[in-house]
Design a protein around this motif. Structure first.
Motif, PDB file in Angstrom:
ATOM      1  N   ASP A  89      43.214  39.413  30.517  1.00 23.45           N
ATOM      2  CA  ASP A  89      44.110  40.380  29.877  1.00 23.45           C
ATOM      3  C   ASP A  89      44.794  41.253  30.920  1.00 23.45           C
ATOM      4  N   ALA A  90      44.071  41.579  31.998  1.00 26.62           N
ATOM      5  CA  ALA A  90      44.656  42.390  33.066  1.00 26.62           C
ATOM      6  C   ALA A  90      45.774  41.635  33.778  1.00 26.62           C
ATOM      7  N   VAL A  91      45.600  40.331  33.990  1.00 28.73           N
ATOM      8  CA  VAL A  91      46.665  39.529  34.599  1.00 28.73           C
ATOM      9  C   VAL A  91      47.875  39.494  33.671  1.00 28.73           C
ATOM     10  N   ALA A  92      47.620  39.255  32.388  1.00 30.80           N
ATOM     11  CA  ALA A  92      48.721  39.199  31.423  1.00 30.80           C
ATOM     12  C   ALA A  92      49.456  40.526  31.342  1.00 30.80           C
ATOM     13  N   ALA A  93      48.722  41.635  31.413  1.00 31.96           N
ATOM     14  CA  ALA A  93      49.351  42.954  31.369  1.00 31.96           C
ATOM     15  C   ALA A  93      50.245  43.183  32.581  1.00 31.96           C
ATOM     16  N   ALA A  94      49.784  42.760  33.757  1.00 33.50           N
ATOM     17  CA  ALA A  94      50.602  42.889  34.965  1.00 33.50           C
ATOM     18  C   ALA A  94      51.850  42.019  34.869  1.00 33.50           C
ATOM     19  N   GLN A  95      51.675  40.827  34.309  1.00 32.86           N
ATOM     20  CA  GLN A  95      52.819  39.940  34.109  1.00 32.86           C
ATOM     21  C   GLN A  95      53.823  40.584  33.157  1.00 32.86           C
ATOM     22  N   ALA A  96      53.335  41.135  32.050  1.00 30.22           N
ATOM     23  CA  ALA A  96      54.215  41.762  31.062  1.00 30.22           C
ATOM     24  C   ALA A  96      54.952  42.955  31.653  1.00 30.22           C
ATOM     25  N   ALA A  97      54.268  43.682  32.547  1.00 31.25           N
ATOM     26  CA  ALA A  97      54.873  44.854  33.183  1.00 31.25           C
ATOM     27  C   ALA A  97      55.820  44.473  34.302  1.00 31.25           C
ATOM     28  N   GLY A  98      55.830  43.203  34.705  1.00 30.80           N
ATOM     29  CA  GLY A  98      56.697  42.758  35.789  1.00 30.80           C
ATOM     30  C   GLY A  98      56.237  43.182  37.167  1.00 30.80           C
ATOM     31  N   ASP A  99      54.941  43.508  37.282  1.00 27.54           N
ATOM     32  CA  ASP A  99      54.394  44.035  38.544  1.00 27.54           C
ATOM     33  C   ASP A  99      53.736  42.912  39.337  1.00 27.54           C
ATOM     34  N   LEU A 100      54.447  42.378  40.329  1.00 30.33           N
ATOM     35  CA  LEU A 100      53.940  41.246  41.108  1.00 30.33           C
ATOM     36  C   LEU A 100      52.720  41.630  41.929  1.00 30.33           C
ATOM     37  N   THR A 101      52.728  42.833  42.493  1.00 30.91           N
ATOM     38  CA  THR A 101      51.605  43.270  43.326  1.00 30.91           C
ATOM     39  C   THR A 101      50.337  43.394  42.491  1.00 30.91           C
ATOM     40  N   ALA A 102      50.450  44.046  41.338  1.00 28.60           N
ATOM     41  CA  ALA A 102      49.290  44.204  40.452  1.00 28.60           C
ATOM     42  C   ALA A 102      48.803  42.853  39.951  1.00 28.60           C
ATOM     43  N   ARG A 103      49.739  41.942  39.708  1.00 28.43           N
ATOM     44  CA  ARG A 103      49.326  40.617  39.242  1.00 28.43           C
ATOM     45  C   ARG A 103      48.532  39.885  40.308  1.00 28.43           C
ATOM     46  N   GLY A 104      48.933  40.014  41.557  1.00 26.89           N
ATOM     47  CA  GLY A 104      48.194  39.359  42.636  1.00 26.89           C
ATOM     48  C   GLY A 104      46.758  39.833  42.709  1.00 26.89           C
ATOM     49  N   ARG A 105      46.556  41.156  42.614  1.00 30.27           N
ATOM     50  CA  ARG A 105      45.188  41.692  42.625  1.00 30.27           C
ATOM     51  C   ARG A 105      44.416  41.220  41.399  1.00 30.27           C
ATOM     52  N   ALA A 106      45.077  41.200  40.258  1.00 26.01           N
ATOM     53  CA  ALA A 106      44.403  40.815  39.020  1.00 26.01           C
ATOM     54  C   ALA A 106      43.998  39.348  39.026  1.00 26.01           C
ATOM     55  N   VAL A 107      44.818  38.497  39.665  1.00 23.57           N
ATOM     56  CA  VAL A 107      44.470  37.074  39.751  1.00 23.57           C
ATOM     57  C   VAL A 107      43.195  36.883  40.567  1.00 23.57           C
ATOM     58  N   THR A 108      43.076  37.616  41.686  1.00 25.11           N
ATOM     59  CA  THR A 108      41.852  37.523  42.484  1.00 25.11           C
ATOM     60  C   THR A 108      40.647  38.000  41.684  1.00 25.11           C
ATOM     61  N   ASP A 109      40.790  39.130  40.986  1.00 21.00           N
ATOM     62  CA  ASP A 109      39.694  39.628  40.150  1.00 21.00           C
ATOM     63  C   ASP A 109      39.327  38.622  39.067  1.00 21.00           C
ATOM     64  N   ALA A 110      40.342  37.983  38.498  1.00 22.11           N
ATOM     65  CA  ALA A 110      40.092  36.994  37.449  1.00 22.11           C
ATOM     66  C   ALA A 110      39.366  35.771  37.996  1.00 22.11           C
ATOM     67  N   GLN A 111      39.705  35.371  39.226  1.00 17.88           N
ATOM     68  CA  GLN A 111      39.018  34.229  39.826  1.00 17.88           C
ATOM     69  C   GLN A 111      37.537  34.513  40.020  1.00 17.88           C
ATOM     70  N   VAL A 112      37.230  35.704  40.556  1.00 19.25           N
ATOM     71  CA  VAL A 112      35.833  36.073  40.764  1.00 19.25           C
ATOM     72  C   VAL A 112      35.108  36.162  39.420  1.00 19.25           C
ATOM     73  N   ALA A 113      35.758  36.748  38.432  1.00 22.71           N
ATOM     74  CA  ALA A 113      35.141  36.856  37.109  1.00 22.71           C
ATOM     75  C   ALA A 113      34.907  35.477  36.495  1.00 22.71           C
ATOM     76  N   THR A 114      35.863  34.574  36.675  1.00 21.74           N
ATOM     77  CA  THR A 114      35.709  33.225  36.130  1.00 21.74           C
ATOM     78  C   THR A 114      34.546  32.492  36.796  1.00 21.74           C
ATOM     79  N   ASP A 115      34.440  32.614  38.123  1.00 20.91           N
ATOM     80  CA  ASP A 115      33.338  31.961  38.832  1.00 20.91           C
ATOM     81  C   ASP A 115      31.988  32.554  38.417  1.00 20.91           C
ATOM     82  N   HIS A 116      31.924  33.889  38.325  1.00 21.02           N
ATOM     83  CA  HIS A 116      30.683  34.512  37.867  1.00 21.02           C
ATOM     84  C   HIS A 116      30.331  34.050  36.447  1.00 21.02           C
ATOM     85  N   ALA A 117      31.330  34.031  35.580  1.00 22.55           N
ATOM     86  CA  ALA A 117      31.082  33.654  34.191  1.00 22.55           C
ATOM     87  C   ALA A 117      30.622  32.211  34.080  1.00 22.55           C
ATOM     88  N   GLN A 118      31.166  31.330  34.917  1.00 23.83           N
ATOM     89  CA  GLN A 118      30.699  29.941  34.890  1.00 23.83           C
ATOM     90  C   GLN A 118      29.208  29.863  35.225  1.00 23.83           C
TER      91      GLN A 118
END
Length: 416
Positions: free
Chosen positions: A311-340
């Motif tokens: 949701d954080a990645v999608a929110a950054a995308q919706a806001a048009g914030d490329l920098t925030a999206r980059g950070r959110a993608v990294t956070d999402a990757q770590v969260a996805t790996d932990h969740a797996q």
């Protein structure tokens, strides 16, 4: 000179407005009907065409579409919680929705256009998307053999895919292939077009009614508005696909607990070593159920955490914030790996441990409790967890980027 921060193109994404309780209340009756026929479909390998259709008519395929466009305006967290509930009812039916929900998300991320408006309208009309990108014989994106070539005013798709999940239920099939220059494109072709052949040859011991067999495409036409450079697909697509599987695994864990409780309550006798002649009052047996419930708690918590990161990645995308999206993608990757790591362990442990509370009667083919382990083991094999702890450890200790090199999907500076 003033530095202007890079921005992203506009999209159809908007702030979620749905109420989770309202969504659960809407779909709960459908989930209950699906659950009621689960064991019979499993026993006879009956494909759930009616069940998928009923979900579509109830609007399950448009829960992420904003309200102003005709959907329910759900968050990704709400979407995956619902998918887990569906997974508890029938893990096969839930997995069928993975490709459709992912393509809806892709079109919501895409810039508004006449072609994209047609896709939103198709979703609202209940048109369903299936397909698969994987090729047999160890094919990868680097050596993919399928072609998507421009021929005159249209494209032509030729190739063969495996793991074509949901294809038999679909109106549209999502196919990836290369053009003459070697660039990757994804093409949406109609399920009933000449040149499309789908075969139910899935041999896995689990997820047997997901229609995850072979798909062959021979000179199949595709409209230019339905063909997209793979680099423009939404940036968190890989995370979305993995979280969809984790949602189904969470549902399987919930189902193991549910069915374990029912079986224990119906168990009539205990072993001589038991602490009570009534199994449902045996403290040691009750401990087993408690431990399984903790696995459910862990899975549900991890699923919500990873979904919020998306949701954080999608929110950054919706806001048009490329920098925030980059950070959110990294956070999402770590969260996805932990969740797996957490959810796969929870699912495999729960679907095995629950039998310790049931005795010999628990393995009856009348109950088909083995389906939970078979389905969990099959789904857990889609993206092996063996690498995840190493990747997270390398990131924590050495700062190694945990995000795979997926420039293909628009990572980095691309403003898609």
């Amino acid at each position: 000179m003033t530095n202007i921060a890079p921005t992203l193109a506009p999209s159809h994404l908007s702030d979620p407005v749905a109420d989770e309780d309202d969504l659960l209340a809407r779909f709960a009756p459908v989930f209950e009907r699906i659950a009621a026929g689960n064991t019979e479909r499993e026993r006879h390998r009956k494909f759930p065409f009616e069940e998928v259709d009923e979900l579509n008519r109830a609007g399950f395929g448009r829960i992420r579409i904003p309200v102003e466009l005709g959907g329910f305006g759900a968050s990704l967290e709400q979407t995956f919680v619902l998918l887990a509930r569906l997974g508890a009812a029938d893990a096969n039916v839930a997995h069928v929705w993975r490709n459709h929900l992912a393509f809806v998300e892709d079109r919501l991320n895409a810039a508004p256009s006449e072609g994209n408006a047609r896709w939103i309208a198709r979703f609202l009309d209940g048109e369903f998307v299936g397909g698969g990108w994987t090729e047999a014989n160890n094919g990868t994106f680097a050596n993919i053999a399928t072609t998507v070539r421009r021929v005159g005013d249209a494209y032509r798709v030729t190739g063969a895919k495996y793991y074509a999940t949901g294809s038999l239920y679909a109106d549209w099939l999502d196919v990836i292939g290369k053009d003459d220059d070697g660039s990757l494109y994804t093409a949406l072709v109609r399920r009933d077009d000449p040149g499309v052949e789908l075969v139910d040859d899935w041999t896995g011991f689990g997820q047997q009614t997901t229609a995850s067999g072979s798909a062959t495409y021979t000179d199949v036409p595709a409209d230019p508005d339905d063909v997209f450079p793979a680099s423009e697909r939404f940036v968190y697509q890989g995370h979305f696909y993995q979280t969809a599987i984790l949602a189904v695994l969470t549902g399987i864990t919930q189902a193991a607990l549910r069915d374990g409780i029912t079986a224990l309550r119906e168990r009539g006798r205990n072993y001589p070593q038991g602490l009570d002649p009534v199994p449902a009052r045996d403290a040691q047996v009750l401990q087993v159920i408690g431990e399984v419930s903790a696995q459910v708690f862990a899975a549900e918590s991890a699923l919500r955490t990873v979904a919020r990161s998306l949701d954080a990645v999608a929110a950054a995308q919706a806001a048009g914030d490329l920098t925030a999206r980059g950070r959110a993608v990294t956070d999402a990757q770590v969260a996805t790996d932990h969740a797996q790591l957490v959810i796969i362990e929870a699912a495999l442990t729960a679907t095995t441990t629950v039998f310790d509370a049931l005795g010999a009667s628990g393995v009856s083919t009348d109950r088909l409790l083995d389906r939970h382990w078979r389905n969990a083991r099959t789904l857990a094999s889609h993206n092996p967890r063996v690498y995840k702890a190493r990747i997270i450890g390398d990131w924590l200790v050495n700062g190694t980027d945990p995000v795979p090199d997926l420039g293909l999907f628009g990572r980095g500076g691309q403003g898609n």
